[in-house]
Write a protein that holds these residues in place. Structure first.
Motif, PDB file in Angstrom:
ATOM      1  N   MET A 111       0.942  -1.098   0.091  1.00 44.88           N
ATOM      2  CA  MET A 111      -0.049   0.068   0.043  1.00 44.88           C
ATOM      3  C   MET A 111       0.945   1.388  -0.175  1.00 44.88           C
ATOM      4  O   MET A 111       0.622   2.433  -0.829  1.00 44.88           O
ATOM      5  N   LEU A 112       1.928   1.135   0.785  1.00 38.78           N
ATOM      6  CA  LEU A 112       2.886   2.304   0.752  1.00 38.78           C
ATOM      7  C   LEU A 112       3.508   2.480  -0.605  1.00 38.78           C
ATOM      8  O   LEU A 112       3.642   3.600  -1.025  1.00 38.78           O
ATOM      9  N   GLU A 113       3.957   1.409  -1.110  1.00 37.14           N
ATOM     10  CA  GLU A 113       4.536   1.609  -2.257  1.00 37.14           C
ATOM     11  C   GLU A 113       3.626   2.080  -3.396  1.00 37.14           C
ATOM     12  O   GLU A 113       3.870   3.099  -4.392  1.00 37.14           O
ATOM     13  N   ILE A 114       2.472   1.568  -3.370  1.00 34.71           N
ATOM     14  CA  ILE A 114       1.170   2.240  -4.412  1.00 34.71           C
ATOM     15  C   ILE A 114       1.189   3.543  -4.352  1.00 34.71           C
ATOM     16  O   ILE A 114       1.049   4.397  -5.309  1.00 34.71           O
ATOM     17  N   ARG A 115       1.146   4.001  -2.961  1.00 33.30           N
ATOM     18  CA  ARG A 115       0.870   5.413  -2.695  1.00 33.30           C
ATOM     19  C   ARG A 115       2.015   6.243  -3.152  1.00 33.30           C
ATOM     20  O   ARG A 115       1.666   7.309  -3.917  1.00 33.30           O
ATOM     21  N   VAL A 116       3.266   5.822  -3.061  1.00 33.49           N
ATOM     22  CA  VAL A 116       4.456   6.766  -3.720  1.00 33.49           C
ATOM     23  C   VAL A 116       4.299   6.749  -5.103  1.00 33.49           C
ATOM     24  O   VAL A 116       4.554   7.860  -5.719  1.00 33.49           O
ATOM     25  N   ILE A 117       3.916   5.585  -5.802  1.00 31.07           N
ATOM     26  CA  ILE A 117       3.918   5.879  -7.353  1.00 31.07           C
ATOM     27  C   ILE A 117       2.761   6.666  -7.719  1.00 31.07           C
ATOM     28  O   ILE A 117       2.832   7.384  -8.754  1.00 31.07           O
ATOM     29  N   GLU A 118       1.590   6.692  -7.019  1.00 31.02           N
ATOM     30  CA  GLU A 118       0.524   7.418  -7.142  1.00 31.02           C
ATOM     31  C   GLU A 118       0.756   8.810  -7.341  1.00 31.02           C
ATOM     32  O   GLU A 118       0.342   9.745  -8.153  1.00 31.02           O
ATOM     33  N   LEU A 119       1.611   9.089  -6.130  1.00 26.95           N
ATOM     34  CA  LEU A 119       1.931  10.720  -5.820  1.00 26.95           C
ATOM     35  C   LEU A 119       2.982  11.081  -7.077  1.00 26.95           C
ATOM     36  O   LEU A 119       2.692  12.129  -7.498  1.00 26.95           O
ATOM     37  N   PHE A 120       3.941  10.176  -7.493  1.00 24.70           N
ATOM     38  CA  PHE A 120       4.506  10.585  -8.729  1.00 24.70           C
ATOM     39  C   PHE A 120       3.722  10.563 -10.084  1.00 24.70           C
ATOM     40  O   PHE A 120       3.931  11.494 -10.716  1.00 24.70           O
ATOM     41  N   GLY A 121       2.766   9.800 -10.117  1.00 26.41           N
ATOM     42  CA  GLY A 121       1.709   9.768 -11.308  1.00 26.41           C
ATOM     43  C   GLY A 121       1.322  11.097 -11.332  1.00 26.41           C
ATOM     44  O   GLY A 121       1.119  11.588 -12.518  1.00 26.41           O
ATOM     45  N   GLY A 122       0.667  11.643 -10.307  1.00 25.73           N
ATOM     46  CA  GLY A 122       0.003  13.008 -10.251  1.00 25.73           C
ATOM     47  C   GLY A 122       0.770  14.066 -10.955  1.00 25.73           C
ATOM     48  O   GLY A 122       0.920  14.890 -11.821  1.00 25.73           O
ATOM     49  N   GLN A 123       2.189  14.125 -10.434  1.00 30.10           N
ATOM     50  CA  GLN A 123       2.961  15.050 -10.835  1.00 30.10           C
ATOM     51  C   GLN A 123       3.784  14.942 -12.203  1.00 30.10           C
ATOM     52  O   GLN A 123       3.712  15.892 -13.160  1.00 30.10           O
ATOM     53  N   ILE A 124       3.758  13.640 -12.631  1.00 30.13           N
ATOM     54  CA  ILE A 124       4.178  13.135 -14.063  1.00 30.13           C
ATOM     55  C   ILE A 124       3.074  13.781 -14.841  1.00 30.13           C
ATOM     56  O   ILE A 124       3.414  14.292 -16.068  1.00 30.13           O
ATOM     57  N   ALA A 125       1.854  13.370 -14.763  1.00 32.03           N
ATOM     58  CA  ALA A 125       0.832  13.901 -15.554  1.00 32.03           C
ATOM     59  C   ALA A 125       0.787  15.245 -15.806  1.00 32.03           C
ATOM     60  O   ALA A 125       0.699  15.716 -16.969  1.00 32.03           O
ATOM     61  N   GLU A 126       0.854  16.155 -14.695  1.00 32.56           N
ATOM     62  CA  GLU A 126       0.765  17.543 -14.735  1.00 32.56           C
ATOM     63  C   GLU A 126       1.950  18.020 -15.610  1.00 32.56           C
ATOM     64  O   GLU A 126       1.901  18.963 -16.473  1.00 32.56           O
ATOM     65  N   GLU A 127       3.232  17.339 -15.420  1.00 26.00           N
ATOM     66  CA  GLU A 127       4.588  17.826 -16.061  1.00 26.00           C
ATOM     67  C   GLU A 127       4.255  17.424 -17.434  1.00 26.00           C
ATOM     68  O   GLU A 127       4.628  18.058 -18.464  1.00 26.00           O
ATOM     69  N   THR A 128       3.694  16.268 -17.882  1.00 28.58           N
ATOM     70  CA  THR A 128       3.626  15.873 -19.282  1.00 28.58           C
ATOM     71  C   THR A 128       2.449  16.742 -20.054  1.00 28.58           C
ATOM     72  O   THR A 128       2.772  17.185 -21.081  1.00 28.58           O
TER      73      THR A 128
END
Length: 189
Positions: free
Chosen positions: A68-85
């Protein structure tokens, strides 16, 4: 209400903070989809969606807690990456790096890894691989548009089935697999 705290000047639709937030949230939702997670809801605030994985720490199952912690970290990165992209900026997840750092330290501690930065970078690589896929990259704006329209209609909490139905239009549901077996091998067979 979330307010602007940066001097970056995005253009087009992305000039609107509300739309950038929708892009950021779309990144979280797309990340959850790529990881094969069921979305229970998306609240249009700068935070990841509520997922079935959030209910995973039952019966003192430490493996599911670490996942669950790993998933949360990946999701946090996902929001940032989508906005940057999509918007060439990263304004909505300003506090995410502190959360990522804290969670990476917890994961490293649970795994006995003395280097939490290596954990963080491995999980960031998983998120980057998700958005390197053309179908996920191309789905950012349509999913963000759907979320932005929901907010305009007065729905700041989008139910899981509604966002899942929208995701189905752009990216397929991955085959069910146990998360820990594919942590650092996303997209590889």
């Amino acid at each position: 209400m979330y307010s602007e705290t940066t001097t970056q000047a995005p253009e087009g639709q992305c000039a609107d903070l509300a739309f950038r937030l929708a892009v950021y949230e779309a990144g979280h939702a797309l990340t959850a989809r790529a990881l094969g997670l069921k979305i229970l809801s998306v609240r249009m605030l700068p935070r990841p969606p509520v997922l079935i994985s959030d209910k995973a720490f039952a019966n003192n199952d430490w493996e599911s807690f670490a996942e669950m912690l790993e998933i949360r970290v990946i999701e946090l990165f996902g929001g940032q990456i989508a906005e940057e992209t999509a918007c060439s900026c990263n304004t909505c997840g300003i506090g995410d790096i502190a959360r990522v750092d804290e969670l990476s330290r917890l994961i490293a501690g649970l795994d006995g890894d003395p280097d939490p930065e290596s954990v963080m970078f491995r999980l960031e690589d998983v998120a980057l691989e998700i958005f390197a896929r053309p179908d996920y990259k191309d789905a950012i704006i349509p999913i963000a548009t759907f979320l932005a329209e929901q907010v305009k209609e007065g729905n700041e909490l989008i139910d899981g089935p509604d966002i899942e139905a929208e995701l189905d239009k752009y990216v397929p549901r991955p085959a069910k697999e146990k998360w820990s077996k594919r942590l650092f091998s996303f997209g590889r067979k």
